[in-house]
Write a protein that holds these residues in place. Structure first.
Motif, PDB file in Angstrom:
ATOM      1  N   ALA A 100      -7.625 -39.210 -22.073  1.00  0.00           N
ATOM      2  CA  ALA A 100      -8.252 -38.165 -21.785  1.00  0.00           C
ATOM      3  C   ALA A 100      -9.983 -38.157 -22.071  1.00  0.00           C
ATOM      4  O   ALA A 100     -10.760 -37.584 -22.260  1.00  0.00           O
ATOM      5  CB  ALA A 100      -8.348 -37.775 -23.442  1.00  0.00           C
ATOM      6  N   LEU A 101     -10.275 -39.583 -20.406  1.00  0.00           N
ATOM      7  CA  LEU A 101     -11.667 -39.449 -20.362  1.00  0.00           C
ATOM      8  C   LEU A 101     -12.228 -38.187 -19.737  1.00  0.00           C
ATOM      9  O   LEU A 101     -11.576 -37.546 -19.145  1.00  0.00           O
ATOM     10  CB  LEU A 101     -12.128 -40.490 -20.099  1.00  0.00           C
ATOM     11  CG  LEU A 101     -11.769 -41.758 -20.562  1.00  0.00           C
ATOM     12  CD1 LEU A 101     -12.117 -43.098 -19.293  1.00  0.00           C
ATOM     13  CD2 LEU A 101     -13.279 -42.078 -21.342  1.00  0.00           C
ATOM     14  N   TRP A 102     -13.459 -37.941 -19.776  1.00  0.00           N
ATOM     15  CA  TRP A 102     -14.176 -36.900 -19.310  1.00  0.00           C
ATOM     16  C   TRP A 102     -14.300 -37.084 -17.962  1.00  0.00           C
ATOM     17  O   TRP A 102     -15.471 -38.307 -17.232  1.00  0.00           O
ATOM     18  CB  TRP A 102     -14.954 -35.639 -20.198  1.00  0.00           C
ATOM     19  CG  TRP A 102     -14.259 -35.810 -21.144  1.00  0.00           C
ATOM     20  CD1 TRP A 102     -13.224 -34.833 -21.507  1.00  0.00           C
ATOM     21  CD2 TRP A 102     -15.726 -35.720 -22.716  1.00  0.00           C
ATOM     22  NE1 TRP A 102     -13.448 -34.847 -22.852  1.00  0.00           N
ATOM     23  CE2 TRP A 102     -14.325 -35.437 -23.400  1.00  0.00           C
ATOM     24  CE3 TRP A 102     -16.293 -37.071 -22.859  1.00  0.00           C
ATOM     25  CZ2 TRP A 102     -14.845 -35.669 -24.906  1.00  0.00           C
ATOM     26  CZ3 TRP A 102     -16.363 -36.673 -24.060  1.00  0.00           C
ATOM     27  CH2 TRP A 102     -15.357 -36.415 -25.187  1.00  0.00           C
ATOM     28  N   THR A 103     -13.626 -36.348 -16.908  1.00  0.00           N
ATOM     29  CA  THR A 103     -14.127 -37.507 -15.804  1.00  0.00           C
ATOM     30  C   THR A 103     -14.912 -36.692 -14.434  1.00  0.00           C
ATOM     31  O   THR A 103     -15.056 -37.322 -13.264  1.00  0.00           O
ATOM     32  CB  THR A 103     -12.677 -36.724 -14.328  1.00  0.00           C
ATOM     33  OG1 THR A 103     -12.566 -35.361 -14.949  1.00  0.00           O
ATOM     34  CG2 THR A 103     -11.174 -37.837 -14.664  1.00  0.00           C
ATOM     35  N   HIS A 104     -15.833 -35.849 -14.945  1.00  0.00           N
ATOM     36  CA  HIS A 104     -16.679 -35.359 -14.491  1.00  0.00           C
ATOM     37  C   HIS A 104     -18.057 -35.855 -14.986  1.00  0.00           C
ATOM     38  O   HIS A 104     -19.002 -35.937 -14.386  1.00  0.00           O
ATOM     39  CB  HIS A 104     -17.408 -33.816 -14.494  1.00  0.00           C
ATOM     40  CG  HIS A 104     -17.054 -33.225 -15.775  1.00  0.00           C
ATOM     41  ND1 HIS A 104     -15.526 -33.187 -16.869  1.00  0.00           N
ATOM     42  CD2 HIS A 104     -17.892 -32.441 -16.636  1.00  0.00           C
ATOM     43  CE1 HIS A 104     -16.459 -32.355 -18.176  1.00  0.00           C
ATOM     44  NE2 HIS A 104     -17.556 -32.638 -18.158  1.00  0.00           N
ATOM     45  N   MET A 105     -17.394 -36.403 -16.258  1.00  0.00           N
ATOM     46  CA  MET A 105     -19.021 -37.741 -16.527  1.00  0.00           C
ATOM     47  C   MET A 105     -18.810 -39.120 -16.405  1.00  0.00           C
ATOM     48  O   MET A 105     -17.690 -39.395 -16.028  1.00  0.00           O
ATOM     49  CB  MET A 105     -19.163 -37.731 -17.890  1.00  0.00           C
ATOM     50  CG  MET A 105     -19.354 -36.214 -18.413  1.00  0.00           C
ATOM     51  SD  MET A 105     -19.230 -36.144 -20.412  1.00  0.00           S
ATOM     52  CE  MET A 105     -18.921 -34.269 -20.681  1.00  0.00           C
TER      53      MET A 105
END
Lengths: 268, 343
Positions: free
Chosen positions: B85-90
């Motif tokens: 669940a890493l934030w892919t836009h960061m």
């Protein structure tokens, strides 16, 4: 390896060129033609005379600003109403959710002309005919489907774990929406907003039925010019002019989002 | 760092109890594995501790304070998800900094904390990468860094390595163990892999159908399973149903002393607990062998037709069809899922 000559592909490509590119090209040529008589394949005299003539007309400029004003208003209001609704449809469970979505779809599938006519009649009662408000409302209704369905799909596509992970590190629900959900769904939402803008700019039925005769948008002016004037060039120049904002918007979107994400937003 | 007390926790979905009046105490600094098959309620339990599910009843005490009604953003817990669940836009740096910024740390403090945690997970130099430019193992390390940088009281890991290959899983498992020891952070680790639990945990909680089957150290769980479920779930176990009458159990023509009430029971014996060789008692035949590296796991057919699994030394060089003599070693008896006798 030699690629096999694909006849079917060539035929389809040729048909596309003939039916799509050729008419567009004709309009383009007309816009730059000062004289074009029947037997010759190309204009007999090229020039920008009709451009300056069109651009000198005050009704063109007033129609342009009317269009920009109404389109911006419609797109902004549509986003304001539809994006929260789309989020609600995507994330929240409430009774009648499915039924509402379906009724929405069915209403949109109904012939638009009939709906617009009945709205115009209703607007007569409320004195909304011939007003910006009236046109904005009628055009707003036509944008709802796109602006709810596309962002709903986008919001639904945002991983719940990503949102939970943000809650986990200390973000409240609003912060999660602003910093995680919205950026994740942004490509699709931007595509929806952009398409809404372009479609609204070219919307004619509603603008004409509700707005006429006092509100004149660019497409309406174009129709009037094509209908009332014998000079083809006015309509052609205006068409090319109308093509500019939509092309600019699409190019901008491509640049901002990258062609991949943009295509994804459009469902490719 | 903190202790955790679960008191009569239940989670019911309409009529189904995913977690059923469960109580558990976890000490400060302990690493506990929740182990069970899918649907046993282990993930639901973890999500309740993290605040993502609200218990239907019961208390969740962290250092004596009931957090059951507290939302996840206000809990001193941090969760590592299976999907990372890493934030892919960061990028990596922004992912880890997000929680720190919310806590209003100064720019220097944020930078210092991130540098420290990146070194801890061995990813120094990867700050500017995007999650999509990292391998699965690196992504999971970033997720761990994102959680521990906030110095949570309790670290929760929900099958964090399930999507990684065996080799990487073992490697990361060791790293998590080391980091956990180094920080002394109370950790709860959900897994359905028993080798992971046995290798990692201070204590294992074996769950089934929303209830705890047994809590114990890996040694206890393996050597002294309290229930037939645990006996069958952990490691390889021969479970043979047999009848007890008059304090003796009939097994493959032999009578074993079993000082329990008459009736049906399940005999449980580990493959490595058989006596093997001349005079062991039961004349049997090897029907199948599986080479497991250090030893051979053989299917052995007893005279009465029962087939059991037996560990054999490589030195024995048995082949399928060979005769072999085996005898009962230490065993346990279960009835109504509970252990009733050990020998």
């Amino acid at each position: 390896m030699i690629r096999r000559f694909d006849l079917a592909g060539l035929v389809i490509a040729a048909a596309l060129v003939f039916f799509i590119l050729l008419p567009v090209l004709t309009v383009f040529i007309w816009a730059f033609a000062e004289q074009w008589f029947y037997p010759s394949l190309l204009p007999t005299k090229w020039g920008l005379r009709f451009w300056s003539k069109v651009l000198e007309r005050p009704d063109v400029w007033s129609a342009f600003w009317t269009s920009m004003k109404i389109t911006t208003l419609v797109t902004g209001l549509s986003a304001l109403i539809c994006l929260p609704a789309a989020y609600a449809f995507a994330r929240m469970e409430f009774p009648g959710r499915q039924a509402f979505m379906m009724s929405f779809l069915m209403a949109t599938a109904f012939p638009r002309f009939a709906i617009t006519i009945s709205l115009a009649v209703l607007f007569l009662v409320f004195n909304l005919v011939g007003t910006v408000t009236g046109v904005v409302i009628v055009q707003l209704l036509t944008t709802l489907l796109l602006m709810i369905w596309l962002p709903t799909a986008a919001f639904r596509g945002v991983s719940r774990n990503m949102e939970e992970a943000a809650r986990d590190v200390g973000a409240g629900p609003l912060r999660v929406f602003w910093s995680i959900t919205l950026p994740q769904a942004l490509p699709s939402i931007a595509a929806a907003v952009l398409m809404t803008f372009v479609w609204t700019f070219y919307e004619t039925e509603g603008a004409w039925l509700v707005g006429a005769p006092r509100i004149t948008t660019m497409p309406i002016l174009m129709m009037q010019m094509i209908n009332n004037q014998m000079v083809v060039q006015y309509g052609a120049v205006l068409s090319v002019l109308l093509w500019v904002p939509s092309l600019a918007a699409l190019l901008l979107a491509r640049r901002v989002l990258g062609s991949d994400t943009f295509a994804k937003g459009l469902g490719a | 760092m903190a202790s955790l007390d679960l008191q009569d926790i239940s989670k019911r979905y309409s009529n189904l109890a995913a977690v059923d009046t469960l109580s558990l105490s976890i000490a400060d600094g302990e690493l506990v594995c929740l182990l069970g098959p899918s649907g046993s309620g282990k993930s639901t339990l973890l999500r309740m501790i993290g605040g993502f599910e609200i218990p239907s009843s019961g208390k969740i005490l962290i250092d004596g304070v009931d957090v059951a009604p507290v939302p996840p953003d206000k809990r001193p817990t941090a969760m590592v998800f299976q999907s990372h669940a890493l934030w892919t836009h960061m990028n990596v740096w922004e992912n880890i900094a997000f929680g720190l910024k919310l806590r209003k740390f100064s720019r220097d403090e944020v930078a210092a904390k991130i540098a420290r945690v990146m070194e801890l997970v061995g990813l120094t130099g990867y700050e500017k990468r995007h999650p999509s430019q990292l391998s699965g193992g690196q992504q999971q390390r970033v997720a761990i860094a994102r959680s521990i940088v906030l110095e949570p009281k309790i670290l929760l890991l929900d099958e964090p390595f399930a999507s990684l290959d065996q080799h990487l899983r073992e490697h990361l498992r060791e790293e998590v163990r080391q980091i956990q020891r180094q920080l002394g952070i109370t950790t709860i680790f959900v897994t359905h892999g028993q080798d992971e639990a046995l290798a990692l945990a201070d204590r294992i909680v074996v769950m089934s159908k929303g209830k705890i089957e047994q809590v114990g150290t890996p040694d206890e769980i393996y050597a002294r399973p309290q229930t037939e479920f645990v006996a069958g779930f952990i490691g390889v176990m021969n479970l043979v149903s047999a009848t007890v009458s008059g304090g003796s159990l009939a097994f493959a023509g032999e009578a074993l002393s079993a000082p329990v009430a008459d009736g049906l029971a399940t005999l449980a014996i580990r493959p490595e607990d058989w006596k093997v060789g001349e005079g062991a008692g039961l004349k049997a035949t090897v029907t199948r062998t599986v080479n497991l590296g250090a030893y051979v796991l053989a299917d052995v057919a007893l005279p009465d037709g029962t087939t059991v699994k037996v560990h054999l030394d490589k030195a024995r060089a048995v082949r399928e069809g060979d005769p072999i003599e085996i005898g009962i070693g230490p065993f346990a008896l279960y009835r109504d899922n509970m252990v009733i006798h050990r020998s």
